[in-house]
Scaffold this motif. Structure first.
Motif, PDB file in Angstrom:
ATOM      1  N   LYS A   1     -21.862  26.432  15.838  1.00 23.74           N
ATOM      2  CA  LYS A   1     -21.627  25.984  13.958  1.00 23.74           C
ATOM      3  C   LYS A   1     -22.444  26.845  13.004  1.00 23.74           C
ATOM      4  O   LYS A   1     -22.526  26.711  11.493  1.00 23.74           O
TER       5      LYS A   1
ATOM      6  N   HIS B   1     -29.465  30.533  18.325  1.00 24.78           N
ATOM      7  CA  HIS B   1     -28.506  29.335  17.153  1.00 24.78           C
ATOM      8  C   HIS B   1     -29.788  29.900  16.065  1.00 24.78           C
ATOM      9  O   HIS B   1     -29.003  29.742  15.554  1.00 24.78           O
TER      10      HIS B   1
ATOM     11  N   GLN C   1     -27.940  30.672  12.452  1.00 25.95           N
ATOM     12  CA  GLN C   1     -28.776  30.029  11.074  1.00 25.95           C
ATOM     13  C   GLN C   1     -29.451  30.943  10.128  1.00 25.95           C
ATOM     14  O   GLN C   1     -29.320  30.198   8.863  1.00 25.95           O
TER      15      GLN C   1
ATOM     16  N   GLU D   1     -20.936  25.962  20.852  1.00 27.71           N
ATOM     17  CA  GLU D   1     -21.189  25.000  20.156  1.00 27.71           C
ATOM     18  C   GLU D   1     -22.132  24.984  18.956  1.00 27.71           C
ATOM     19  O   GLU D   1     -22.110  25.365  17.565  1.00 27.71           O
ATOM     20  N   ASN D   2     -23.601  24.660  19.084  1.00 27.01           N
ATOM     21  CA  ASN D   2     -24.749  25.354  18.308  1.00 27.01           C
ATOM     22  C   ASN D   2     -24.639  26.561  17.230  1.00 27.01           C
ATOM     23  O   ASN D   2     -24.666  26.668  16.114  1.00 27.01           O
TER      24      ASN D   2
ATOM     25  N   LYS E   1     -12.655  25.098  14.009  1.00 26.21           N
ATOM     26  CA  LYS E   1     -13.171  23.769  14.769  1.00 26.21           C
ATOM     27  C   LYS E   1     -14.196  23.097  14.091  1.00 26.21           C
ATOM     28  O   LYS E   1     -14.819  22.337  14.648  1.00 26.21           O
ATOM     29  N   PHE E   2     -14.924  23.964  12.814  1.00 31.59           N
ATOM     30  CA  PHE E   2     -15.869  23.173  12.628  1.00 31.59           C
ATOM     31  C   PHE E   2     -15.938  22.598  10.930  1.00 31.59           C
ATOM     32  O   PHE E   2     -16.501  24.015  10.341  1.00 31.59           O
TER      33      PHE E   2
ATOM     34  N   SER F   1     -22.145  27.801   9.171  1.00 29.72           N
ATOM     35  CA  SER F   1     -22.758  27.490   8.182  1.00 29.72           C
ATOM     36  C   SER F   1     -23.408  28.693   7.429  1.00 29.72           C
ATOM     37  O   SER F   1     -23.583  28.621   6.326  1.00 29.72           O
TER      38      SER F   1
ATOM     39  N   GLN G   1     -17.848  21.189   8.817  1.00 33.08           N
ATOM     40  CA  GLN G   1     -17.870  20.171   7.803  1.00 33.08           C
ATOM     41  C   GLN G   1     -19.065  21.232   7.866  1.00 33.08           C
ATOM     42  O   GLN G   1     -19.389  21.424   6.733  1.00 33.08           O
ATOM     43  N   GLU G   2     -19.424  21.977   8.372  1.00 38.52           N
ATOM     44  CA  GLU G   2     -19.627  23.568   8.401  1.00 38.52           C
ATOM     45  C   GLU G   2     -19.101  24.252   7.148  1.00 38.52           C
ATOM     46  O   GLU G   2     -20.084  24.783   6.697  1.00 38.52           O
TER      47      GLU G   2
END
Length: 302
Positions: A66, A40, A44, A62-63, A85-86, A70, A88-89
């Motif tokens: 996400k 994860h 990022q 999920e992490n 599915k994400f 992003s 906001q990200e």
């Protein structure tokens, strides 16, 4: 005695710093992505390659997903696959601003991502504003139906050139009365039907729509839980039998109107009266002797 655990923790800390360091090479990050505890963090990292991010997209964590959504380096096809599915990200992804400058902006196309984002009540407002400008009317119509869109967007879409978009606004539970009044006089019958269907439509507008030239608009008025008895009385004598059927079906229709409709020459209307849970026993007994077998059969079962 050697502290094995301490050495392992120190080594992991070094690897963790590598995974988060933006100066770590894409090749090294690809290797670190194979360590589950670091995946994860690699997802990022803005220096992680599109190829590595594509590989990480196969995870169900999920992490990790996400973080992928992003990341500005994530390939467009992966964002289309995971973005809904994400939301906001996706909204926080810097790539959105670049998409707006491109001729082939994925948010201006009808695809799985835009269809699902437009419907999703959790889609951030900034994305909905972009989708509301889509050249595809079906995407705009889904935005118009979204109960989370602000009044400003409803106002914008209420004047859309496409009738399906305006219909979406008419059906939206959050559409204010001022816009419902505007749409109640729309030139398209399906838009006016949408206003009649809306549970927030006031009686004053239902009265207006009860005299609409389109029978389906009048049918929707008859179906509305807000339609008063005075309007049901009016619609019970409507020239179109489909409208009278809806009155016969309505749980709000009083007994005196059910008695009136029980003598209607149209079999299906008498049948609807026989099915109505508010039809009194005396009237059911009468309908049980109806010459039409279906009517009498339904009356006996009610």
């Amino acid at each position: 005695m050697i502290n094995i655990e301490g050495i392992m923790n120190k080594n992991f800390s070094v690897l963790k710093n590598e995974a988060t360091n933006e100066n770590t090479s894409p090749k090294r990050l690809d290797t670190l992505a194979n360590i589950p505890e670091l995946a994860h963090l690699v997802a990022q990292n803005i220096n992680t390659s599109p190829e590595t991010l594509t590989k990480l997209a196969a995870h169900d964590n999920e992490n990790i997903l996400k973080a992928i959504v992003s990341n500005a380096n994530t390939p467009t096809e992966i964002l289309i696959k995971l973005g809904d599915k994400f939301p906001q990200e996706l909204a926080n992804n810097p790539i959105i601003d670049l998409w707006l400058l491109e001729d082939n902006n994925p948010l201006f196309e009808r695809n799985k991502l835009t269809e699902l984002l437009a419907k999703n009540p959790n889609t951030p407002i900034n994305l909905l504003k972009i989708l509301a400008q889509s050249p595809d009317y079906l995407v705009r119509s889904e935005v118009a139906k979204n109960t989370k869109i602000p009044i400003s967007l409803l106002e914008q879409l209420a004047t859309d050139s496409d009738k399906k978009v305006r219909q979406g606004v008419a059906e939206n539970d959050n559409t204010p009365v001022s816009l419902l009044e505007q749409l109640a006089t729309d030139s398209d019958k399906k838009v006016r039907q949408g206003v009649a269907e809306n549970d927030n439509t006031p009686v004053s507008l239902l009265e207006q729509l009860a005299t609409d030239s389109d029978k389906k608009v009048r049918q929707e008025v008859a179906k509305s839980p807000n339609t008063p008895v005075s309007l049901l009385e009016q619609l019970a004598t409507d020239s179109n039998h489909d409208v009278r059927i809806e009155v016969a079906k309505s749980p709000n229709t009083p007994v005196n109107l059910l008695e009136q409709l029980a003598t209607d020459p149209i079999d299906n209307i008498r049948c609807a009266v026989a099915r109505n849970k508010n039809t009194p026993i005396k009237l059911l007994e009468k309908l049980a002797n109806d010459p039409q077998k279906l009517v009498s059969s339904v009356a006996k079962k009610n």
